[in-house]
Write an enzyme that holds these catalytic residues in place. Structure first.
Site, PDB file in Angstrom:
ATOM      1  N   LYS A   1      -3.929 -21.034 113.094  1.00  0.00           N
ATOM      2  CA  LYS A   1      -3.567 -20.235 111.926  1.00  0.00           C
ATOM      3  C   LYS A   1      -2.064 -20.304 111.684  1.00  0.00           C
ATOM      4  CE  LYS A   1      -4.170 -15.385 110.439  1.00  0.00           C
ATOM      5  NZ  LYS A   1      -4.788 -14.090 110.882  1.00  0.00           N
TER       6      LYS A   1
ATOM      7  N   SER B   1      -9.308  -9.498 111.816  1.00  0.00           N
ATOM      8  CA  SER B   1      -8.983 -10.739 111.105  1.00  0.00           C
ATOM      9  C   SER B   1      -9.525 -12.012 111.739  1.00  0.00           C
ATOM     10  CB  SER B   1      -7.460 -10.869 110.940  1.00  0.00           C
ATOM     11  OG  SER B   1      -7.008  -9.986 109.945  1.00  0.00           O
TER      12      SER B   1
ATOM     13  N   SER C   1      -7.873 -12.063 107.921  1.00  0.00           N
ATOM     14  CA  SER C   1      -6.869 -12.955 107.377  1.00  0.00           C
ATOM     15  C   SER C   1      -6.954 -14.372 107.938  1.00  0.00           C
ATOM     16  CB  SER C   1      -5.478 -12.383 107.650  1.00  0.00           C
ATOM     17  OG  SER C   1      -5.238 -12.278 109.045  1.00  0.00           O
TER      18      SER C   1
END
Length: 474
Positions: free
Chosen positions: A79, A177, A153
């Site tokens: 990420k 997330s 996220s």
């Protein structure tokens, strides 16, 4: 020789070690899949094509020389809140960011295990919301239904794994997330114990509520990536005792007492479990019971746990905003959250941090009666692209809490949780359920998840190929 997209992390590592394929072939395959789907799914912020191929060639040299490492030559993604040397870390923000000099600790450990990081995946601004959209990169789309978000996220990581672009990826989880996008893309998502995977160069991320975790199609692959990424920088404040997640995959969990918790923790705005999601979670609970476990409806004594979450979350946003090189480009909701964080950053924040130990003791007593909590991961299926993007801050919070009221308490506690696929609702949209436990319970949660996977075979289902390749432009 290339491998089918169904080849996961462990299978890729095995094929490389046995000489059935090469790292260059696997990395070229991953890069080709990323390139083919980037106009549609838009999973990646940065693709490291040249660097990844060079690293693949180096891995092939080591493999030819007889060296073996857990992930030697296997392509993975991380990420874009994690530092990768030579690449910027924009964390969903707009503007040009300088490349960082060093890998973050989690990335360093992945490299030490031999993995090739092919790119950095999209995330919403500072990871605040359960959708992955923004002016910096557009919208990342759900491989199962491209008109919908993959969640957030860690939505880019989830989309990349669900579409078979990479076999596994790292994400981060500050209020669900990892678990939320895992549930909305039919993946296994492990949120480990705080400190299990280092967040260094930050000793704590978002005042300790955010941890790094893993996304994969199978429990074994998620556990393997967890083992590879786990460990601490010498200055990390949280250093839990080591575990072997992969060993837990093959271990029977024993007969467990499981609390089925369908009631959302208290929130300031209404949250209601949608009937279709409830039905899928109840169906999963029936399967758990059929495996010989005792399942009873019971809710952990959460109390006013939200009072310990908001100051930490908003103070974390304020810290990030104070470091942002282009604050004028930030979403108005981010700037508003930062202002609240600065207001709450004194006495309220200290009180919120002190409350954690008392919350752990109170909720810990629940685990004297139960081994595991089974709860919905979300209250609703994934919303449509753009459904929350144009809302005001308050309206976003209301929509976010309505859709995702279940995940965040475990971030306050710092304890582990695992999302497992719970099936599909109308329109073929995936939903999930979480297995939650007390401190250090990852092995138990993983063994239970693996037992469920052996029965349900969720990894055999794939998104429609047309949805992956022909979705609307991001």
């Amino acid at each position: 020789m290339t491998l089918d997209r169904a080849a996961g992390l462990a299978e890729s590592a095995r094929a490389l070690a046995e000489g059935e394929t090469t790292s260059r072939a696997l990395v070229e395959q991953a890069l080709a899949r990323i390139e083919a789907t980037q106009p549609s799914l838009n999973a990646f912020r940065i693709v490291r094509a040249e660097a990844a191929l060079a690293e693949a060639d180096a891995a092939d040299g080591l493999l030819a020389a007889g060296l073996r490492k857990p992930l030697l030559g296997v392509p993975v993604a991380v990420k874009d809140d994690m530092d990768v040397a030579g690449e910027p870390t924009a964390f969903g923000c707009d503007g040009e960011f300088p490349p960082v000099a060093e890998d973050g600790e989690a990335v360093r450990r992945l490299r030490a295990a031999g993995a090739v990081v092919v790119g950095k995946t999209n995330t919403c601004e500072f990871g605040q919301w359960p959708f992955t959209e923004g002016p910096a990169f557009g919208a990342t789309r759900n491989p199962w239904h491209p008109e919908h978000t993959p969640g957030g996220s860690s939505g880019g990581s989830a989309a990349a794994v669900a579409a078979g672009l990479v076999p596994a990826a790292l994400g981060s989880d500050g209020a669900g997330s990892v678990r939320i996008p895992a549930s909305w893309t039919h993946l296994v998502g492990i949120k480990p114990q705080r400190g299990r995977i280092s967040t260094w160069p930050r000793g704590e991320s978002f005042q300790g509520i955010t941890v790094n975790g893993t996304l994969a199609r199978t429990v074994a692959d998620a556990a393997l990536l967890l083992d590879a990424a786990s460990g601490n920088h010498e200055l990390d404040p949280h250093r839990p005792a080591a575990i072997n997640a992969s060993e837990a995959v093959g271990r029977e969990p024993g007969r467990l007492r499981i609390a089925l918790s369908l009631k959302p923790p208290f929130t300031a705005v209404p949250a209601r479990l949608q009937p279709e999601v409830r039905a899928r979670v109840l169906q999963l609970a029936e399967k758990v019971s059929a495996l010989g476990h005792v399942v009873e409806e019971a809710d952990p004594p959460y109390g006013q746990i939200g009072l310990a979450f908001v100051p930490r979350a908003t103070a974390g946003i304020a810290e990030r905003v104070s470091e942002a090189p282009f604050p004028a480009l930030l979403d108005r909701r981010t700037r508003d959250a930062a202002r609240l964080g600065r207001l709450l950053g004194g006495v309220p924040l200290r009180a919120a941090r002190r409350a954690e130990a008392a919350l752990q003791r109170r909720i810990g007593t629940f685990f004297e009666s139960y081994d595991v909590v089974l709860a919905p991961t979300t209250a609703a299926p994934p919303p449509r692209i753009g459904a929350m993007q144009a809302l005001s801050g308050f309206a976003t919070d209301r929509a976010m809490i309505a859709a995702c009221p279940y995940a965040w308490p475990w971030n306050v506690l710092g304890w582990p949780g695992v999302n497992v696929p719970a099936g599909f609702v109308s329109g073929g949209l995936p939903v999930g359920a979480q297995l939650l436990g007390p401190a250090g319970s990852e092995p138990l949660l993983i063994s239970l998840a693996a037992q469920l996977e052996a029965e349900l075979r969720w990894h055999e289902a794939w998104p429609p190929q047309r949805a992956v390749t022909d979705s609307p432009a991001a």
